[in-house]
Scaffold this motif. Structure first.
Motif, PDB file in Angstrom:
ATOM      1  N   GLN A 171       0.834  -1.202   0.000  1.00  0.00           N
ATOM      2  CA  GLN A 171       0.000   0.000   0.000  1.00  0.00           C
ATOM      3  C   GLN A 171       0.868   1.252   0.000  1.00  0.00           C
ATOM      4  O   GLN A 171       0.515   2.261  -0.610  1.00  0.00           O
ATOM      5  N   GLU A 172       2.030   1.179   0.631  1.00  0.00           N
ATOM      6  CA  GLU A 172       2.933   2.319   0.639  1.00  0.00           C
ATOM      7  C   GLU A 172       3.385   2.674  -0.781  1.00  0.00           C
ATOM      8  O   GLU A 172       3.481   3.848  -1.122  1.00  0.00           O
ATOM      9  N   ASP A 224       0.415   4.303  -2.539  1.00  0.00           N
ATOM     10  CA  ASP A 224       0.267   5.684  -2.057  1.00  0.00           C
ATOM     11  C   ASP A 224       1.331   6.601  -2.653  1.00  0.00           C
ATOM     12  O   ASP A 224       1.032   7.722  -3.080  1.00  0.00           O
ATOM     13  N   TYR A 225       2.574   6.130  -2.682  1.00  0.00           N
ATOM     14  CA  TYR A 225       3.674   6.945  -3.203  1.00  0.00           C
ATOM     15  C   TYR A 225       3.446   7.318  -4.666  1.00  0.00           C
ATOM     16  O   TYR A 225       3.517   8.492  -5.038  1.00  0.00           O
ATOM     17  N   TRP A 265       0.701   7.123  -6.460  1.00  0.00           N
ATOM     18  CA  TRP A 265      -0.541   7.880  -6.608  1.00  0.00           C
ATOM     19  C   TRP A 265      -0.305   9.357  -6.292  1.00  0.00           C
ATOM     20  O   TRP A 265      -0.644  10.232  -7.082  1.00  0.00           O
ATOM     21  N   ASP A 266       0.282   9.609  -5.137  1.00  0.00           N
ATOM     22  CA  ASP A 266       0.496  10.988  -4.696  1.00  0.00           C
ATOM     23  C   ASP A 266       1.502  11.725  -5.579  1.00  0.00           C
ATOM     24  O   ASP A 266       1.301  12.895  -5.933  1.00  0.00           O
ATOM     25  N   GLU A 315      -6.852  12.493 -10.264  1.00  0.00           N
ATOM     26  CA  GLU A 315      -7.308  11.166  -9.888  1.00  0.00           C
ATOM     27  C   GLU A 315      -8.459  10.748 -10.794  1.00  0.00           C
ATOM     28  O   GLU A 315      -9.237  11.583 -11.244  1.00  0.00           O
ATOM     29  N   LYS A 330      -8.218   5.555  -5.604  1.00  0.00           N
ATOM     30  CA  LYS A 330      -6.953   4.884  -5.298  1.00  0.00           C
ATOM     31  C   LYS A 330      -7.294   3.520  -4.692  1.00  0.00           C
ATOM     32  O   LYS A 330      -8.142   3.419  -3.807  1.00  0.00           O
ATOM     33  N   ASP A 389      -7.192   0.286  -2.459  1.00  0.00           N
ATOM     34  CA  ASP A 389      -6.818  -0.028  -1.090  1.00  0.00           C
ATOM     35  C   ASP A 389      -6.545  -1.523  -1.021  1.00  0.00           C
ATOM     36  O   ASP A 389      -7.476  -2.342  -1.109  1.00  0.00           O
TER      37      ASP A 389
END
Length: 141
Positions: free
Chosen positions: A72-73, A76-77, A79-80, A89, A132, A134
């Motif tokens: 997930q990290e 997140d990385y 995506w952000d 998005e 995003k 999960d």
């Protein structure tokens, strides 16, 4: 065929800025060659070309770049980072970066989750509700 196939991305005269951005996002990336017409670069060992073609053609979702994420990290990385400074998005793990190119940021287990007949409908229903993805929710579906 001895030569690898690699994508050529059409830019509105900002291919080098895009290549520099992509190389900053992904480890083990580098610019190989740079001319006024095109820049060749590697992202994690995959060769790509950016063409300074001008405003005639715009990127569409018809072609997207897929990032296989183990955690997930990582999701997140990417995506952000790829939506920062003008990106957007979308749904089901898709984003558009500031240069207009579409990316699918997906967990590496997504194919296995969707292949399992006892859970594929639940996993797909969960994906359809998310922007995003999960990972925990998908694994628990």
């Amino acid at each position: 065929m001895n030569n690898p196939i690699f994508p050529c991305l059409w830019f509105d005269n900002n291919a080098k800025a895009a290549a520099e951005f992509y190389c900053s996002v992904f480890k083990n990336s580098r610019i190989i060659d740079d001319t006024p017409l095109a820049v060749t670069f590697e992202i994690n060992g995959s060769k790509m070309m950016g063409l300074n073609g001008g405003p005639q053609f715009k990127p569409t979702e018809a072609v997207s770049l897929v990032i296989d994420c183990n955690t997930q990290e990582e999701i997140d990385y990417y995506w952000d980072t790829l939506t920062a400074d003008g990106g957007a998005e979308s749904m089901c793990g898709w984003i558009r970066d500031k240069f207009g190119f579409s990316w699918q940021i997906v967990p590496s287990v997504i194919v296995d989750l969707l292949k399992a007949p006892e859970r594929s409908d639940r996993v797909m229903a969960a994906v359809m509700k998310m922007k995003k993805l999960d990972l925990k929710t998908l694994i628990e579906a």
